[in-house]
Structures are given as C-alpha cells and as structure tokens.
Design a protein around this motif. Structure first.
Motif, short mmCIF file in Angstrom:
data_model
loop_
_atom_site.label_atom_id
_atom_site.label_comp_id
_atom_site.label_asym_id
_atom_site.label_seq_id
_atom_site.Cartn_x
_atom_site.Cartn_y
_atom_site.Cartn_z
N UNK A 37 28.74 160.43 50.88
CA UNK A 37 29.01 159.51 52.13
C UNK A 37 29.56 160.37 53.12
N UNK A 38 30.57 161.15 52.79
CA UNK A 38 31.03 161.83 54.20
C UNK A 38 30.03 162.60 54.63
N UNK A 39 29.21 163.30 54.05
CA UNK A 39 28.18 164.05 54.71
C UNK A 39 27.01 163.09 55.43
N UNK A 40 27.14 161.91 55.03
CA UNK A 40 26.11 161.02 55.60
C UNK A 40 26.77 160.58 57.03
N UNK A 41 28.27 160.56 56.72
CA UNK A 41 29.18 159.97 58.11
C UNK A 41 28.87 161.29 59.15
N UNK A 42 28.98 162.44 58.56
CA UNK A 42 28.87 163.70 59.50
C UNK A 42 27.37 163.67 60.09
N UNK A 43 26.55 163.29 59.35
CA UNK A 43 24.96 163.34 59.89
C UNK A 43 24.73 162.31 60.75
N UNK A 44 25.30 161.04 60.64
CA UNK A 44 25.05 159.95 61.42
C UNK A 44 25.82 160.12 62.69
N UNK A 45 26.82 160.92 62.83
CA UNK A 45 27.57 161.26 64.01
C UNK A 45 26.60 162.31 64.81
N UNK A 46 26.08 163.16 64.09
CA UNK A 46 25.15 164.11 64.88
C UNK A 46 23.85 163.49 65.39
N UNK A 47 23.51 162.40 64.91
CA UNK A 47 22.19 161.88 65.24
C UNK A 47 22.56 160.60 65.97
N UNK A 48 23.84 160.34 66.04
CA UNK A 48 24.36 158.97 66.77
C UNK A 48 23.83 157.87 66.21
N UNK A 49 23.98 157.50 65.05
CA UNK A 49 23.39 156.49 64.21
C UNK A 49 24.65 155.71 63.94
N UNK A 50 24.91 154.77 64.21
CA UNK A 50 26.18 153.73 63.60
C UNK A 50 25.54 153.05 62.43
N UNK A 51 24.43 152.61 62.27
CA UNK A 51 24.09 151.99 61.00
C UNK A 51 24.19 152.99 60.02
N UNK A 52 23.97 154.35 59.91
CA UNK A 52 24.36 155.13 59.03
C UNK A 52 26.07 155.55 58.68
N UNK A 53 26.77 155.47 59.90
CA UNK A 53 28.23 155.88 59.75
C UNK A 53 28.73 154.74 58.98
N UNK A 54 28.43 153.65 59.49
CA UNK A 54 29.43 152.36 59.22
C UNK A 54 29.53 152.15 57.69
N UNK A 55 28.17 152.04 56.92
CA UNK A 55 28.23 151.63 55.41
C UNK A 55 28.76 152.72 54.74
N UNK A 56 28.56 154.12 55.23
CA UNK A 56 28.96 155.17 54.43
C UNK A 56 30.57 155.38 54.52
N UNK A 57 31.15 155.10 55.49
CA UNK A 57 32.58 155.21 55.75
C UNK A 57 33.05 154.08 54.99
#
Length: 74
Positions: A37-57
């Motif tokens: 999940x933390x890796x997905x948050x970092x990934x979402x940050x780099x690609x600027x994707x809130x739909x990836x960041x929010x559920x993984x947080x």
C-alpha cells in the motif's frame, strides 16, 4: 525517472499479491500488504493519481490499526 516509477508500481503490485499468499500468519500478511500500500501511495504520487493514493492510504491505516492498536481477543 519513468523507469523507477514503473518499478515502484510493479513492486507495489507484487507486495499486494504476495500478501494474499500468506494465509497462516495474519500479522505477516498485514505487514506485506501495508508495504504494498505504501508503495502504491508513492507510485500514485509520482503519476499524480488520487484514485490510487486515497484507497491505499486508507488500507495502510487499517493495517496499522489491526497491527498495533486493535487487540485480538484470541
């Protein structure tokens, strides 16, 4: 930089998938899933994707809750 971002995304996927292969140790499952999940948050940050960041947080916080705050009755 793009290549590193993809590696983070693939690593996140591998951790999430790997966590579901561990059925007999719920603590280890939660740790590995939390890392994914933390890796997905970092990934979402780099690609600027809130739909990836929010559920993984959210899922990461759930994992933390069950690992450190919630006390099992078993």
């Amino acid at each position: 930089m793009e290549n590193y971002v993809e590696i983070i995304g693939y690593s996140a996927s591998a951790f999430i998938m790997g966590s579901f292969l561990i059925f007999n140790n719920i603590k280890l499952l939660r740790i590995i899933n939390g890392i994914g999940c933390l890796l997905f948050v970092v990934y979402g940050y780099f690609i600027d994707s809130w739909p990836i960041i929010i559920p993984n947080v959210f899922i990461f916080l759930v994992q933390i809750y069950y690992l450190f705050i919630h006390k099992d009755k078993s």
